[in-house]
Design an enzyme around this catalytic site. Structure first.
Site, PDB file in Angstrom:
ATOM      1  N   HIS A   4       0.474   6.470  -2.431  1.00 30.00           N
ATOM      2  CA  HIS A   4       1.421   5.367  -1.832  1.00 30.00           C
ATOM      3  C   HIS A   4       1.736   5.962  -0.235  1.00 30.00           C
ATOM      4  O   HIS A   4       2.789   6.296  -0.131  1.00 30.00           O
ATOM      5  CB  HIS A   4       2.656   5.100  -2.655  1.00 30.00           C
ATOM      6  CG  HIS A   4       2.251   4.556  -3.807  1.00 30.00           C
ATOM      7  ND1 HIS A   4       2.268   3.068  -3.821  1.00 30.00           N
ATOM      8  CD2 HIS A   4       1.945   5.149  -5.136  1.00 30.00           C
ATOM      9  CE1 HIS A   4       1.975   2.976  -5.346  1.00 30.00           C
ATOM     10  NE2 HIS A   4       1.905   3.898  -5.959  1.00 30.00           N
ATOM     11  N   CYS A  18      -3.106   2.183  -4.883  1.00 29.19           N
ATOM     12  CA  CYS A  18      -2.679   2.361  -6.255  1.00 29.19           C
ATOM     13  C   CYS A  18      -3.059   1.166  -7.032  1.00 29.19           C
ATOM     14  O   CYS A  18      -4.394   1.075  -7.049  1.00 29.19           O
ATOM     15  CB  CYS A  18      -1.289   2.494  -6.498  1.00 29.19           C
ATOM     16  SG  CYS A  18      -0.975   3.119  -8.215  1.00 29.19           S
ATOM     17  N   GLU A  22       2.877   3.878   1.957  1.00 28.30           N
ATOM     18  CA  GLU A  22       3.855   3.153   2.220  1.00 28.30           C
ATOM     19  C   GLU A  22       5.598   3.631   1.737  1.00 28.30           C
ATOM     20  O   GLU A  22       6.412   3.290   2.397  1.00 28.30           O
ATOM     21  CB  GLU A  22       3.856   1.615   1.772  1.00 28.30           C
ATOM     22  CG  GLU A  22       4.082   1.369   0.324  1.00 28.30           C
ATOM     23  CD  GLU A  22       3.173   1.972  -0.712  1.00 28.30           C
ATOM     24  OE1 GLU A  22       3.269   1.629  -1.811  1.00 28.30           O
ATOM     25  OE2 GLU A  22       2.248   2.594  -0.062  1.00 28.30           O
TER      26      GLU A  22
END
Length: 229
Positions: free
Chosen positions: A194, A86, A196
Site C-alpha cells: 500500500h 491490494c 498510499e
C-alpha cells in the site's frame, strides 16, 4: 491532472488513496462509484484496496463485472494511467488487465506489517522517481497476496520488464518474490503493498509518496511533449 478513486461496495482504502493524492500532489481527485460508465474526464484511475463485495467467490471476482471496469479497460487502452493496490491488484488480474492471479498467503494467515520492496523497474509512469534496485519500505495488509503465474507468463514478464517490485522477505510466498507488475505498455500497474499508507512521515514512511509524484511527473512530461508538437 485529474485522478479518479474507484469505490466498490467493501472498498476501505479509497479514502487513503484520495488523501495521498490530495496531500502529495494537490491535484483534483474524485471518488467514482462502481456503477459509473464514463471515465473520460480522468487521467489516472486508482483502484483501491479493501474487500470489494466481501471477497465472495474470489477476491475481485465480482468487481471485475462492475460497469466501471469496462471504462477502466478503455482508459488503459488509451494509455491512461491505472494503478491497482491490494484488492485493486486482484481486481485487475480478474479483469484480465494484468496477467496472473493472487492466491492465499502461503502461511494461510493475514499479514499486516511494513515490508521492504526492491524497485525492479523504474521506467513505468509510477516509478520514475525511484532509482533502479532501490529498496523502499511499504506496508502490506492482505490474506491473498501470493502472486502466481505459469512459466510461460513468467517468461513474458521477465522479457518485457513487467516485474515492477519484488519483496525482500516474500511474506506471502509469491512466485519470484513478486510484489507488483505492469502490463506490457507500462501504464497499468498492480501491487499488493500500500503506497498510499506510506505517503507521509506521520505514517512511518514517505517511500510511497514518490509513486504519486512519479505519475504527475510523467503526465506533465507527456503534456509538455504534446504541446511542443
Amino acid at each position: 491532472m485529474k485522478f479518479a478513486v474507484l469505490v466498490f461496495p467493501g472498498s476501505n482504502c479509497d479514502i487513503d488513496c484520495y488523501k495521498a493524492v490530495e496531500d502529495s500532489l494537490s491535484e483534483p481527485v474524485e471518488y467514482v462509484w462502481h456503477t459509473a460508465t464514463d471515465l473520460s474526464a480522468y487521467d489516472c484511475i486508482l483502484v483501491p484496496g479493501g474487500f470489494s463485495y466481501g471477497d465472495y467467490l474470489r477476491c475481485g471476482a465480482i468487481s471485475r463485472f462492475a460497469p466501471v471496469m469496462g471504462e477502466v479497460a478503455k482508459a488503459a487502452e488509451q494509455g491512461k494511467f491505472v494503478l491497482g493496490i491490494c484488492n485493486g491488484f486482484q481486481i485487475l488480474t480478474e479483469a484480465g488487465l494484468l496477467p496472473g492471479a493472487l492466491r492465499r498467503n502461503m502461511s494461510m494467515k493475514f499479514r499486516c506489517h511494513d515490508t521492504v520492496l526492491k524497485v525492479v523497474n523504474n521506467t513505468t509512469p509510477f516509478t520514475v522517481d525511484y532509482a533502479k534496485d532501490e529498496e523502499i519500505v511499504i506496508p502490506i495488509a492482505h490474506g491473498e497476496g501470493n502472486y502466481y503465474c505459469d512459466e510461460e507468463t513468467m517468461a513474458g514478464l521477465k522479457a518485457n520488464n513487467q516485474i515492477v517490485f519484488t519483496y525482500s522477505d516474500n511474506p506471502n510466498g509469491s512466485v519470484e518474490h513478486i510484489a507488483g507488475i505492469c502490463n506490457v505498455q507500462g501504464n497499468v500497474v498492480g501491487m499488493m503493498p500500500h503506497p498510499e499508507r506510506a505517503a507521509n512521515s506521520l505514517l512511518g514512511s514517505e517511500d510511497g509518496k514518490r509513486m504519486f509524484t512519479s505519475i504527475l511527473k510523467t503526465w506533465r512530461d507527456r503534456y509538455d511533449a504534446a504541446s511542443i508538437r
